[in-house]
Design a protein around this motif. Structure first.
Motif, PDB file in Angstrom:
ATOM      1  N   SER A 222       0.816  -1.212   0.000  1.00  0.00           N
ATOM      2  CA  SER A 222       0.000   0.000   0.000  1.00  0.00           C
ATOM      3  C   SER A 222       0.848   1.260   0.000  1.00  0.00           C
ATOM      4  O   SER A 222       0.417   2.299  -0.500  1.00  0.00           O
ATOM      5  CB  SER A 222      -0.943   0.004   1.204  1.00  0.00           C
ATOM      6  N   LEU A 223       2.062   1.176   0.529  1.00  0.00           N
ATOM      7  CA  LEU A 223       2.923   2.349   0.574  1.00  0.00           C
ATOM      8  C   LEU A 223       3.657   2.585  -0.742  1.00  0.00           C
ATOM      9  O   LEU A 223       4.159   3.676  -0.976  1.00  0.00           O
ATOM     10  CB  LEU A 223       3.946   2.211   1.704  1.00  0.00           C
ATOM     11  N   TYR A 224       3.737   1.577  -1.580  1.00  0.00           N
ATOM     12  CA  TYR A 224       4.502   1.779  -2.803  1.00  0.00           C
ATOM     13  C   TYR A 224       3.629   1.669  -4.051  1.00  0.00           C
ATOM     14  O   TYR A 224       3.397   2.649  -4.739  1.00  0.00           O
ATOM     15  CB  TYR A 224       5.678   0.803  -2.881  1.00  0.00           C
ATOM     16  N   SER A 225       3.147   0.479  -4.347  1.00  0.00           N
ATOM     17  CA  SER A 225       2.336   0.291  -5.554  1.00  0.00           C
ATOM     18  C   SER A 225       1.337  -0.831  -5.308  1.00  0.00           C
ATOM     19  O   SER A 225       1.651  -2.000  -5.544  1.00  0.00           O
ATOM     20  CB  SER A 225       3.242  -0.036  -6.752  1.00  0.00           C
ATOM     21  N   PRO A 226       0.132  -0.504  -4.836  1.00  0.00           N
ATOM     22  CA  PRO A 226      -0.851  -1.543  -4.511  1.00  0.00           C
ATOM     23  C   PRO A 226      -1.164  -2.485  -5.667  1.00  0.00           C
ATOM     24  O   PRO A 226      -1.395  -3.670  -5.451  1.00  0.00           O
ATOM     25  CB  PRO A 226      -2.094  -0.722  -4.121  1.00  0.00           C
ATOM     26  N   LEU A 227      -1.156  -1.972  -6.896  1.00  0.00           N
ATOM     27  CA  LEU A 227      -1.511  -2.831  -8.030  1.00  0.00           C
ATOM     28  C   LEU A 227      -0.542  -3.986  -8.212  1.00  0.00           C
ATOM     29  O   LEU A 227      -0.911  -5.034  -8.743  1.00  0.00           O
ATOM     30  CB  LEU A 227      -1.578  -2.000  -9.316  1.00  0.00           C
ATOM     31  N   LYS A 228       0.709  -3.812  -7.760  1.00  0.00           N
ATOM     32  CA  LYS A 228       1.673  -4.906  -7.880  1.00  0.00           C
ATOM     33  C   LYS A 228       1.294  -6.089  -6.990  1.00  0.00           C
ATOM     34  O   LYS A 228       1.747  -7.207  -7.215  1.00  0.00           O
ATOM     35  CB  LYS A 228       3.083  -4.421  -7.525  1.00  0.00           C
ATOM     36  N   LEU A 229       0.484  -5.844  -5.971  1.00  0.00           N
ATOM     37  CA  LEU A 229      -0.005  -6.923  -5.120  1.00  0.00           C
ATOM     38  C   LEU A 229      -1.394  -7.373  -5.551  1.00  0.00           C
ATOM     39  O   LEU A 229      -1.668  -8.567  -5.631  1.00  0.00           O
ATOM     40  CB  LEU A 229      -0.039  -6.475  -3.658  1.00  0.00           C
ATOM     41  N   PHE A 230      -2.261  -6.412  -5.888  1.00  0.00           N
ATOM     42  CA  PHE A 230      -3.655  -6.748  -6.179  1.00  0.00           C
ATOM     43  C   PHE A 230      -3.834  -7.408  -7.546  1.00  0.00           C
ATOM     44  O   PHE A 230      -4.681  -8.294  -7.696  1.00  0.00           O
ATOM     45  CB  PHE A 230      -4.526  -5.487  -6.087  1.00  0.00           C
ATOM     46  N   ILE A 231      -3.062  -6.992  -8.548  1.00  0.00           N
ATOM     47  CA  ILE A 231      -3.229  -7.588  -9.872  1.00  0.00           C
ATOM     48  C   ILE A 231      -2.859  -9.074  -9.874  1.00  0.00           C
ATOM     49  O   ILE A 231      -3.632  -9.904 -10.382  1.00  0.00           O
ATOM     50  CB  ILE A 231      -2.429  -6.805 -10.935  1.00  0.00           C
ATOM     51  N   PRO A 232      -1.695  -9.485  -9.318  1.00  0.00           N
ATOM     52  CA  PRO A 232      -1.421 -10.931  -9.268  1.00  0.00           C
ATOM     53  C   PRO A 232      -2.489 -11.705  -8.489  1.00  0.00           C
ATOM     54  O   PRO A 232      -2.839 -12.838  -8.872  1.00  0.00           O
ATOM     55  CB  PRO A 232      -0.062 -11.007  -8.569  1.00  0.00           C
ATOM     56  N   THR A 233      -3.000 -11.110  -7.409  1.00  0.00           N
ATOM     57  CA  THR A 233      -4.049 -11.784  -6.641  1.00  0.00           C
ATOM     58  C   THR A 233      -5.304 -11.942  -7.486  1.00  0.00           C
ATOM     59  O   THR A 233      -5.949 -13.009  -7.483  1.00  0.00           O
ATOM     60  CB  THR A 233      -4.375 -10.979  -5.365  1.00  0.00           C
ATOM     61  N   ALA A 234      -5.677 -10.892  -8.218  1.00  0.00           N
ATOM     62  CA  ALA A 234      -6.851 -10.970  -9.085  1.00  0.00           C
ATOM     63  C   ALA A 234      -6.659 -12.019 -10.179  1.00  0.00           C
ATOM     64  O   ALA A 234      -7.593 -12.768 -10.518  1.00  0.00           O
ATOM     65  CB  ALA A 234      -7.135  -9.604  -9.702  1.00  0.00           C
ATOM     66  N   VAL A 235      -5.459 -12.095 -10.726  1.00  0.00           N
ATOM     67  CA  VAL A 235      -5.168 -13.081 -11.774  1.00  0.00           C
ATOM     68  C   VAL A 235      -5.296 -14.500 -11.229  1.00  0.00           C
ATOM     69  O   VAL A 235      -5.839 -15.400 -11.902  1.00  0.00           O
ATOM     70  CB  VAL A 235      -3.763 -12.842 -12.362  1.00  0.00           C
ATOM     71  N   VAL A 236      -4.832 -14.716  -9.993  1.00  0.00           N
ATOM     72  CA  VAL A 236      -4.954 -16.047  -9.380  1.00  0.00           C
ATOM     73  C   VAL A 236      -6.427 -16.437  -9.243  1.00  0.00           C
ATOM     74  O   VAL A 236      -6.824 -17.563  -9.574  1.00  0.00           O
ATOM     75  CB  VAL A 236      -4.262 -16.073  -8.000  1.00  0.00           C
ATOM     76  N   PHE A 237      -7.251 -15.516  -8.760  1.00  0.00           N
ATOM     77  CA  PHE A 237      -8.686 -15.792  -8.641  1.00  0.00           C
ATOM     78  C   PHE A 237      -9.303 -16.088 -10.012  1.00  0.00           C
ATOM     79  O   PHE A 237     -10.095 -17.021 -10.170  1.00  0.00           O
ATOM     80  CB  PHE A 237      -9.420 -14.610  -7.990  1.00  0.00           C
ATOM     81  N   PHE A 238      -8.933 -15.290 -11.023  1.00  0.00           N
ATOM     82  CA  PHE A 238      -9.511 -15.461 -12.349  1.00  0.00           C
ATOM     83  C   PHE A 238      -9.119 -16.810 -12.953  1.00  0.00           C
ATOM     84  O   PHE A 238      -9.973 -17.535 -13.489  1.00  0.00           O
ATOM     85  CB  PHE A 238      -9.071 -14.322 -13.265  1.00  0.00           C
ATOM     86  N   LEU A 239      -7.834 -17.136 -12.872  1.00  0.00           N
ATOM     87  CA  LEU A 239      -7.374 -18.401 -13.449  1.00  0.00           C
ATOM     88  C   LEU A 239      -7.959 -19.602 -12.707  1.00  0.00           C
ATOM     89  O   LEU A 239      -8.273 -20.627 -13.330  1.00  0.00           O
ATOM     90  CB  LEU A 239      -5.847 -18.459 -13.428  1.00  0.00           C
ATOM     91  N   THR A 240      -8.094 -19.473 -11.382  1.00  0.00           N
ATOM     92  CA  THR A 240      -8.717 -20.553 -10.617  1.00  0.00           C
ATOM     93  C   THR A 240     -10.172 -20.739 -11.046  1.00  0.00           C
ATOM     94  O   THR A 240     -10.650 -21.869 -11.230  1.00  0.00           O
ATOM     95  CB  THR A 240      -8.657 -20.255  -9.109  1.00  0.00           C
ATOM     96  N   GLY A 241     -10.890 -19.620 -11.210  1.00  0.00           N
ATOM     97  CA  GLY A 241     -12.276 -19.702 -11.674  1.00  0.00           C
ATOM     98  C   GLY A 241     -12.376 -20.281 -13.068  1.00  0.00           C
ATOM     99  O   GLY A 241     -13.266 -21.088 -13.357  1.00  0.00           O
ATOM    100  N   LEU A 242     -11.446 -19.876 -13.941  1.00  0.00           N
ATOM    101  CA  LEU A 242     -11.443 -20.391 -15.300  1.00  0.00           C
ATOM    102  C   LEU A 242     -11.161 -21.889 -15.318  1.00  0.00           C
ATOM    103  O   LEU A 242     -11.815 -22.665 -16.044  1.00  0.00           O
ATOM    104  CB  LEU A 242     -10.407 -19.649 -16.136  1.00  0.00           C
ATOM    105  N   GLY A 243     -10.200 -22.312 -14.488  1.00  0.00           N
ATOM    106  CA  GLY A 243      -9.892 -23.732 -14.408  1.00  0.00           C
ATOM    107  C   GLY A 243     -11.053 -24.545 -13.865  1.00  0.00           C
ATOM    108  O   GLY A 243     -11.359 -25.639 -14.367  1.00  0.00           O
ATOM    109  N   TRP A 244     -11.715 -24.011 -12.843  1.00  0.00           N
ATOM    110  CA  TRP A 244     -12.855 -24.719 -12.257  1.00  0.00           C
ATOM    111  C   TRP A 244     -14.014 -24.810 -13.248  1.00  0.00           C
ATOM    112  O   TRP A 244     -14.697 -25.825 -13.346  1.00  0.00           O
ATOM    113  CB  TRP A 244     -13.309 -24.023 -10.980  1.00  0.00           C
ATOM    114  N   TYR A 245     -14.226 -23.694 -13.995  1.00  0.00           N
ATOM    115  CA  TYR A 245     -15.281 -23.708 -15.009  1.00  0.00           C
ATOM    116  C   TYR A 245     -14.970 -24.740 -16.094  1.00  0.00           C
ATOM    117  O   TYR A 245     -15.850 -25.492 -16.540  1.00  0.00           O
ATOM    118  CB  TYR A 245     -15.432 -22.324 -15.631  1.00  0.00           C
TER     119      TYR A 245
END
Length: 288
Positions: A222-245
Motif C-alpha cells: 500500500s505504501l509503494y504500488s498496490p496494483l503490484k499486489l492486487f493484480i497478481p491476486t486478481a489473476v490467481v482468482f480469475f485463473l482458478t475460476g477459469l480452471g474450475w469452469y
C-alpha cells in the motif's frame, strides 16, 4: 538550517537503563557536538535518570505509546539537519554511525545499517525479514538489504515529510523506507554488525508476530504500488475460476456458482487495487 545543530541522534528507549549506560558514553565520545535525544517511552526503570546523567536531552512519556511514536516525538523535537535513529539496548554501536554519515554525504537521503543473519533476533524473524526484503525489492525495483532495521541516518527535512504516515508501533522502518522509495529519494545500505542486546531478550509471540507479518506485507504494497499486489491476486482468482469452469463444463456441461464467485472475486480485487493505487497517489501528493 540557520543555527540548527547539524546532527541529532535519537534513541527510543523503554526500560533501557542498562543499555544507555553503555551506548550514551560511546556516542558522546565520538560526537561531542551532536544533539542526543533519548525518548523515554513510559519506562518504569531509571532510563530517564541515566539519560540525563549522561547529558542527553530526555523526552518522557507518561505511558508507553510505541517505538514509532517515540521516533516521531524525537524527530519533531530534533534541531539537526541530519537525524540518526538507533536502538538504546546496545545492539547498535556508536562506532558505526560514521559509516552511515559518510554514505549519506555521497548524495543519499537515507542510509540504513543492514544486519546480516547473525543480527536477527531469531530464526523465524530472520526468515520473515528475508521475505520482506525480497518483496520490497520486487515492489520498488531496487535491492533492499534490510527493510526493518531501525539503525538509519536520514536528512531531517525529507524524513519529516512522512511523519504523518509513520505508525506508533514497530513498523516505522518499513514505512519510512517505502515512503522514501515512493518519493524518489535515494536510499543506500551499509552492512553493520549487531551486538547482543543488553538486558532481557524480547519475547516471541507467534500469533501476534504472525499478524504483524501479514500487516507489514500489505503495508509494503500500500505504501509503494498496490496494483503490484492486487493484480497478481486478481489473476490467481480469475485463473482458478477459469480452471474450475473448464473442469465442471467438461464433467457436466455446467457453469457453477463457485466459478462465478471466483470470477467476481477477481473483478472485486482488481477494482480495490485501482482504488488503493489512487489513494496511494493522493497520500504522496505535494502541493506547493
Amino acid at each position: 538550517m540557520g543555527n540548527a545543530t547539524p546532527l541529532s541522534i535519537i534513541l527510543p528507549a523503554k526500560n533501557e537503563a542498562d543499555g544507555l549506560r553503555q551506548t550514551l558514553p560511546a556516542l558522546r565520545s565520538r560526537f561531542s557536538d551532536a544533539e542526543i535525544i533519548v525518548v523515554d517511552d513510559g519506562s518504569t526503570d531509571a532510563t530517564a535518570v541515566v539519560a540525563t546523567e549522561h547529558g542527553a536531552r530526555v523526552l518522557s512519556s507518561p505511558y508507553s505509546m510505541g517505538n514509532g511514536a517515540a521516533v516521531k516525538r524525537g524527530a519533531r523535537a530534533a534541531s539537526g539537519g541530519i537525524l540518526v535513529f538507533m536502538d538504546a539496548d546496545g545492539q547498535h554501536g556508536a562506532e558505526h554511525v560514521a559509516a552511515l554519515l559518510a554514505k549519506l554525504d555521497e548524495g543519499y537521503d537515507m542510509v540504513v545499517g543492514a544486519r546480516d543473519a547473525s543480527g536477527q533476533a531469531n530464526f523465524s524473524r530472520g526468515l520473515a525479514n528475508g521475505f520482506y526484503n525480497r518483496l520490497a525489492s520486487w515492489m520498488t525495483g531496487h535491492k533492499i538489504l534490510d527493510l526493518t532495521s531501525g539503525f538509519r541516518a536520514v536528512r531531517a527535512d525529507k524524513f519529516k515529510e512522512f511523519l504523518h504516515l509513520l505508525p506508533n508501533g514497530f513498523s516505522y522502518p518499513t514505512t519510512s523506507t517505502m515512503a522514501f522509495f515512493r518519493s524518489a529519494y535515494p536510499v543506500a545500505y551499509v552492512p553493520i554488525p549487531v551486538a547482543k542486546r543488553v538486558g532481557t531478550n524480547s519475547h516471541i509471540r507467534p500469533l501476534k508476530d504472525g499478524v504483524r507479518f501479514l500487516l507489514i506485507i500489505f503495508k509494503i504494497a500500500s505504501l509503494y504500488s498496490p496494483l503490484k499486489l492486487f493484480i497478481p491476486t486478481a489473476v490467481v482468482f480469475f485463473l482458478t475460476g477459469l480452471g474450475w469452469y473448464g473442469w465442471t463444463f467438461y464433467e457436466g456441461g455446467r457453469f457453477t456458482n463457485m466459478s462465478m464467485l471466483l470470477f467476481s472475486a477477481a473483478v472485486i480485487v482488481f477494482l480495490i487495487g485501482l482504488i488503493s493505487e489512487q489513494i496511494t497517489n493522493l497520500t504522496y501528493r505535494r502541493d506547493g
